[in-house]
Design a protein around this motif. Sequence first.
Motif, PDB file in Angstrom:
ATOM      1  N   GLN A  76       0.832  -1.198   0.000  1.00  0.00           N
ATOM      2  CA  GLN A  76       0.000   0.000   0.000  1.00  0.00           C
ATOM      3  C   GLN A  76       0.875   1.260   0.000  1.00  0.00           C
ATOM      4  O   GLN A  76       0.586   2.235  -0.701  1.00  0.00           O
ATOM      5  CB  GLN A  76      -0.920   0.002   1.224  1.00  0.00           C
ATOM      6  CG  GLN A  76      -2.037  -1.026   1.154  1.00  0.00           C
ATOM      7  CD  GLN A  76      -3.018  -0.687   0.052  1.00  0.00           C
ATOM      8  OE1 GLN A  76      -3.492   0.431  -0.047  1.00  0.00           O
ATOM      9  NE2 GLN A  76      -3.327  -1.657  -0.776  1.00  0.00           N
ATOM     10  N   LEU A  77       1.947   1.233   0.772  1.00  0.00           N
ATOM     11  CA  LEU A  77       2.861   2.362   0.762  1.00  0.00           C
ATOM     12  C   LEU A  77       3.511   2.513  -0.616  1.00  0.00           C
ATOM     13  O   LEU A  77       3.736   3.623  -1.092  1.00  0.00           O
ATOM     14  CB  LEU A  77       3.940   2.176   1.837  1.00  0.00           C
ATOM     15  CG  LEU A  77       3.493   2.421   3.281  1.00  0.00           C
ATOM     16  CD1 LEU A  77       4.601   2.016   4.246  1.00  0.00           C
ATOM     17  CD2 LEU A  77       3.126   3.876   3.495  1.00  0.00           C
ATOM     18  N   MET A  78       3.789   1.383  -1.271  1.00  0.00           N
ATOM     19  CA  MET A  78       4.377   1.451  -2.601  1.00  0.00           C
ATOM     20  C   MET A  78       3.427   2.128  -3.586  1.00  0.00           C
ATOM     21  O   MET A  78       3.856   2.814  -4.516  1.00  0.00           O
ATOM     22  CB  MET A  78       4.713   0.042  -3.097  1.00  0.00           C
ATOM     23  CG  MET A  78       5.761  -0.683  -2.275  1.00  0.00           C
ATOM     24  SD  MET A  78       7.363   0.115  -2.309  1.00  0.00           S
ATOM     25  CE  MET A  78       7.874  -0.245  -3.974  1.00  0.00           C
ATOM     26  N   LEU A  79       2.130   1.930  -3.378  1.00  0.00           N
ATOM     27  CA  LEU A  79       1.165   2.578  -4.257  1.00  0.00           C
ATOM     28  C   LEU A  79       1.236   4.101  -4.135  1.00  0.00           C
ATOM     29  O   LEU A  79       0.895   4.821  -5.079  1.00  0.00           O
ATOM     30  CB  LEU A  79      -0.252   2.100  -3.930  1.00  0.00           C
ATOM     31  CG  LEU A  79      -0.643   0.711  -4.446  1.00  0.00           C
ATOM     32  CD1 LEU A  79      -2.016   0.321  -3.932  1.00  0.00           C
ATOM     33  CD2 LEU A  79      -0.612   0.663  -5.962  1.00  0.00           C
ATOM     34  N   LEU A  80       1.679   4.580  -2.985  1.00  0.00           N
ATOM     35  CA  LEU A  80       1.844   6.020  -2.834  1.00  0.00           C
ATOM     36  C   LEU A  80       2.912   6.559  -3.799  1.00  0.00           C
ATOM     37  O   LEU A  80       2.926   7.751  -4.120  1.00  0.00           O
ATOM     38  CB  LEU A  80       2.246   6.367  -1.400  1.00  0.00           C
ATOM     39  CG  LEU A  80       1.105   6.434  -0.384  1.00  0.00           C
ATOM     40  CD1 LEU A  80       1.661   6.695   1.007  1.00  0.00           C
ATOM     41  CD2 LEU A  80       0.096   7.493  -0.754  1.00  0.00           C
ATOM     42  N   GLY A  81       3.792   5.659  -4.250  1.00  0.00           N
ATOM     43  CA  GLY A  81       4.782   6.068  -5.229  1.00  0.00           C
ATOM     44  C   GLY A  81       4.133   6.542  -6.516  1.00  0.00           C
ATOM     45  O   GLY A  81       4.653   7.443  -7.196  1.00  0.00           O
ATOM     46  N   GLN A  82       2.980   5.946  -6.854  1.00  0.00           N
ATOM     47  CA  GLN A  82       2.246   6.395  -8.037  1.00  0.00           C
ATOM     48  C   GLN A  82       1.794   7.846  -7.851  1.00  0.00           C
ATOM     49  O   GLN A  82       1.906   8.671  -8.760  1.00  0.00           O
ATOM     50  CB  GLN A  82       1.020   5.502  -8.252  1.00  0.00           C
ATOM     51  CG  GLN A  82       1.299   4.010  -8.262  1.00  0.00           C
ATOM     52  CD  GLN A  82       2.037   3.577  -9.518  1.00  0.00           C
ATOM     53  OE1 GLN A  82       1.947   4.224 -10.538  1.00  0.00           O
ATOM     54  NE2 GLN A  82       2.759   2.474  -9.424  1.00  0.00           N
ATOM     55  N   SER A 262      -7.370   1.485  -3.399  1.00  0.00           N
ATOM     56  CA  SER A 262      -6.183   2.083  -3.996  1.00  0.00           C
ATOM     57  C   SER A 262      -6.099   1.782  -5.489  1.00  0.00           C
ATOM     58  O   SER A 262      -5.715   2.642  -6.288  1.00  0.00           O
ATOM     59  CB  SER A 262      -4.925   1.573  -3.291  1.00  0.00           C
ATOM     60  OG  SER A 262      -4.865   2.069  -1.968  1.00  0.00           O
ATOM     61  N   LEU A 263      -6.452   0.565  -5.879  1.00  0.00           N
ATOM     62  CA  LEU A 263      -6.448   0.223  -7.298  1.00  0.00           C
ATOM     63  C   LEU A 263      -7.460   1.068  -8.070  1.00  0.00           C
ATOM     64  O   LEU A 263      -7.201   1.493  -9.204  1.00  0.00           O
ATOM     65  CB  LEU A 263      -6.748  -1.264  -7.483  1.00  0.00           C
ATOM     66  CG  LEU A 263      -5.610  -2.223  -7.118  1.00  0.00           C
ATOM     67  CD1 LEU A 263      -6.098  -3.663  -7.187  1.00  0.00           C
ATOM     68  CD2 LEU A 263      -4.427  -2.027  -8.048  1.00  0.00           C
ATOM     69  N   ALA A 264      -8.598   1.323  -7.453  1.00  0.00           N
ATOM     70  CA  ALA A 264      -9.583   2.203  -8.093  1.00  0.00           C
ATOM     71  C   ALA A 264      -9.005   3.604  -8.269  1.00  0.00           C
ATOM     72  O   ALA A 264      -9.233   4.265  -9.290  1.00  0.00           O
ATOM     73  CB  ALA A 264     -10.858   2.250  -7.248  1.00  0.00           C
ATOM     74  N   GLY A 265      -8.246   4.052  -7.273  1.00  0.00           N
ATOM     75  CA  GLY A 265      -7.611   5.352  -7.376  1.00  0.00           C
ATOM     76  C   GLY A 265      -6.605   5.407  -8.512  1.00  0.00           C
ATOM     77  O   GLY A 265      -6.558   6.383  -9.278  1.00  0.00           O
ATOM     78  N   ILE A 266      -5.794   4.354  -8.657  1.00  0.00           N
ATOM     79  CA  ILE A 266      -4.828   4.307  -9.749  1.00  0.00           C
ATOM     80  C   ILE A 266      -5.541   4.312 -11.096  1.00  0.00           C
ATOM     81  O   ILE A 266      -5.096   4.943 -12.065  1.00  0.00           O
ATOM     82  CB  ILE A 266      -3.926   3.069  -9.627  1.00  0.00           C
ATOM     83  CG1 ILE A 266      -3.101   3.131  -8.339  1.00  0.00           C
ATOM     84  CG2 ILE A 266      -3.012   2.939 -10.837  1.00  0.00           C
ATOM     85  CD1 ILE A 266      -2.173   4.315  -8.258  1.00  0.00           C
TER      86      ILE A 266
END
Length: 276
Positions: A76-82, A262-266
Motif C-alpha cells: 500500500q505504501l508502494m502505491l503512494l509512489g504512483q 487504492s487500485l480504483a484510485g490508480i
Amino acid sequence: MLLKPYAERFSALTLTFTKGVVALVVLGAAVLVSGSDAIPSGAFWILFASGALGIGIADTLFFRALRELSPHSVVQLMLLGQVATIGMAVVFLGESLISLEWTGVALVIVGVWVVLSDGRQMNGSGPSPLAVLYGLASVLAMAASVTMAKGALESVDPLVATLIRIAGGMAAVVLIVFVFSHTTERRFHFFWTDWRTAAKFAAIAAFITFGGFFLSLLALKYARLAIANTLLSTEPLFVLLIAAVFLKERPEARRVIGSLISLAGIACISAKSIWS
C-alpha cells in the motif's frame, strides 16, 4: 513479499547488497550474451544516479520498513509512489491534473489509511511510526528514481539500463556499508555461511531482477507511463495471492478493501491517458 522472511532475519544493508550482487551477475551475463550498443554518457549517468537513489537508498529503506510492516501494508505504501510521481510531474514538469485524477490521488491515500489504521495494529504489536516513515521515504525515493530514468530509457536498451541502474545502486550500498562497516561485517558473514539460505535468497533475487527491475523498465520504455503504472499497480492483488499460497496468510477483509480502493484510485489517475 517473498523477501519478508529474510528482512526479519538480516539487516537491510545485507539484503540490499546481496540482492545487488546477484542482479549484477545475472544481468551482466545476459548483456554479454545479447550484446549492447554505445551508451550516451548523459543517459549513463542519469541511469546510474537513478539506481543509486532508487535501488541503493530506496531498497535499504524498503527492507528496513519490511521488518515491522506487513507485506500488504508495504505494498500500500508502494502505491503512494504512483501519487508521488504525479506530484513530481506537477511541481517539476508543470503538468496539471483533471478532477478525475485528483479523485484518484484521494482514493489511493484512503486505501493506504484503511490498511494502516487497523485497530489491531495499534495494540502494541503494530508497526512503529518510524517503520512507516522508512516506508514513505522509500516510495518517494523510488518515485524520484523512476522520474529520472524515464527520459534516459529512450536511448538505452532496457536490459543495459537495468544493469546500469543496479550498478549505481550497488555503488550507493557499498558507500553505506563502508560507513557502517563496524555493524554489518558479522551479519554479511553469517548470511553467506548459511549456504541454503543464501541459495534461496539468490534464486529469489534473480527472479526479482528479471521479473521486476527489467520488465518494469521495459514497460516504461515501450508503453505510456500511465499505462505501465496502471499495470504495475495491480501488485496488491498478486501479493494477496502469494501471501495465501506461500506464507499461508489469510487475507483480512480490511486489507482486501484497502487494496481495491487504492487500485480504483490508480485507475482514475490513469484513465485520461489510457482512453485518450
